[in-house]
Design an enzyme around this catalytic site. Structure first.
Site, PDB file in Angstrom:
ATOM      1  N   CYS A 191       0.867  -1.189   0.000  1.00 11.60           N
ATOM      2  CA  CYS A 191       0.000   0.000   0.000  1.00 11.60           C
ATOM      3  C   CYS A 191       0.893   1.226   0.000  1.00 11.60           C
ATOM      4  O   CYS A 191       1.695   1.416   0.928  1.00 11.60           O
ATOM      5  CB  CYS A 191      -0.906  -0.016   1.230  1.00 11.60           C
ATOM      6  SG  CYS A 191      -1.881   1.494   1.457  1.00 11.60           S
ATOM      7  N   CYS A 242      -1.184   3.830  -6.464  1.00 15.44           N
ATOM      8  CA  CYS A 242      -1.998   3.130  -5.471  1.00 15.44           C
ATOM      9  C   CYS A 242      -2.116   1.704  -5.968  1.00 15.44           C
ATOM     10  O   CYS A 242      -2.413   1.481  -7.150  1.00 15.44           O
ATOM     11  CB  CYS A 242      -3.380   3.775  -5.339  1.00 15.44           C
ATOM     12  SG  CYS A 242      -4.562   2.777  -4.369  1.00 15.44           S
TER      13      CYS A 242
END
Length: 273
Positions: A71, A184
């Site tokens: 992440c 992302c």
């Protein structure tokens, strides 16, 4: 070696799959902190607190030899804190592939597609300064696309998928970007769709290769350091290539995750508590 993967949702699953392709003998288990999704709309303090709780849960339940924070938002915000909490635990982070983009762009116009928290973070400015100082980076935080991927992607039509990426692709085209960074991990689920929409003149890049290479470097170091350790003393490893979540925000979430697991051929572990 047992790797645990962590993300606020299911975005990091392509990283786990990529690692398994490179090194099938690794055991990989995945925790999505779905109860606190999305991290990208939280403050730095909230992100750090949620990520710390998630890693604590992973350590209590699985005791992995390494953790991959799949992440970007957690990595740019809370990685230093996580490493200070677990100094003996190798923690591999994920950051936007700005260096890679700067090496391949021809017109020096780079697009960064990420969460709002990542786009705002000072760490991104440091990456730009260190690796892309001669480039113009056009950053776009896209919480709507992140939500679409987490909740709707695997039941969406091709038309809905194309419509979901269109605003971001149009923004980068209007700014003349010849390279788009998927900053992302969620966006990697739609990398091919974004590439098709952007066209062959645009290169779409992500950090999968760099992250997995670092994870395998950690694995080799672990092998050397633990060459004489008896397998009888090692912690029992959890189910391989299985997705767990911290909870659900809506009832339909459980069905969505089951569909995702079927589509990606991974196990569904349910709630880890």
């Amino acid at each position: 070696m047992n790797f645990a993967f962590l993300d606020s949702g299911t975005g990091g699953i392509p990283y786990m799959i990529y690692l398994k392709q490179k090194c099938p003998e690794m055991t990989c288990t995945y925790l999505a902190d779905a109860l606190n999704f999305p991290y990208g709309e939280k403050t730095s303090e909230e992100i750090t607190a949620c990520a710390s709780q998630a890693v604590s849960l992973i350590m209590q339940k699985w005791q992995p030899q390494a953790v991959v924070v799949a992440c970007n938002t957690i990595s740019v915000t809370a990685l230093d804190n996580l490493r200070s909490l677990y100094p003996q635990l190798p923690i591999v982070g994920t950051v936007p592939a700005i260096k890679v983009a700067a090496e391949i762009t021809k017109n020096r116009h780079i697009g960064l597609l990420a969460t709002n928290a990542t786009v705002r973070h000072s760490y991104i400015k440091r990456l730009e300064h260190d690796f892309a100082s001669d480039c113009t980076v056009f950053a776009r935080g896209d919480a709507e696309l992140v939500s679409f991927i987490e909740h709707d992607l695997f039941t969406a039509t091709d038309e809905q998928k194309a419509a979901a990426v269109e605003p971001a692709v149009r923004y980068f085209a209007e700014n003349g970007c010849d390279t788009i960074i998927l900053g992302c991990t969620h966006f990697i689920h739609m990398a091919d769709i974004i590439q098709k929409a952007a066209g062959s003149a645009v290169q779409v890049v992500d950090s999968r290769d760099g992250v997995v290479r670092q994870a395998l470097k950690v694995e080799r170091m672990h092998e050397v350091q633990n060459a004489s350790v008896s397998s009888e003393n090692l912690h029992t490893e959890p189910a391989d290539k299985t997705l767990f979540v911290t909870g659900f925000t809506q009832k339909k979430d459980a069905d969505e995750y089951c569909v995702l697991c079927r589509n990606l051929n991974i196990g569904w572990g349910g709630i880890l508590s």
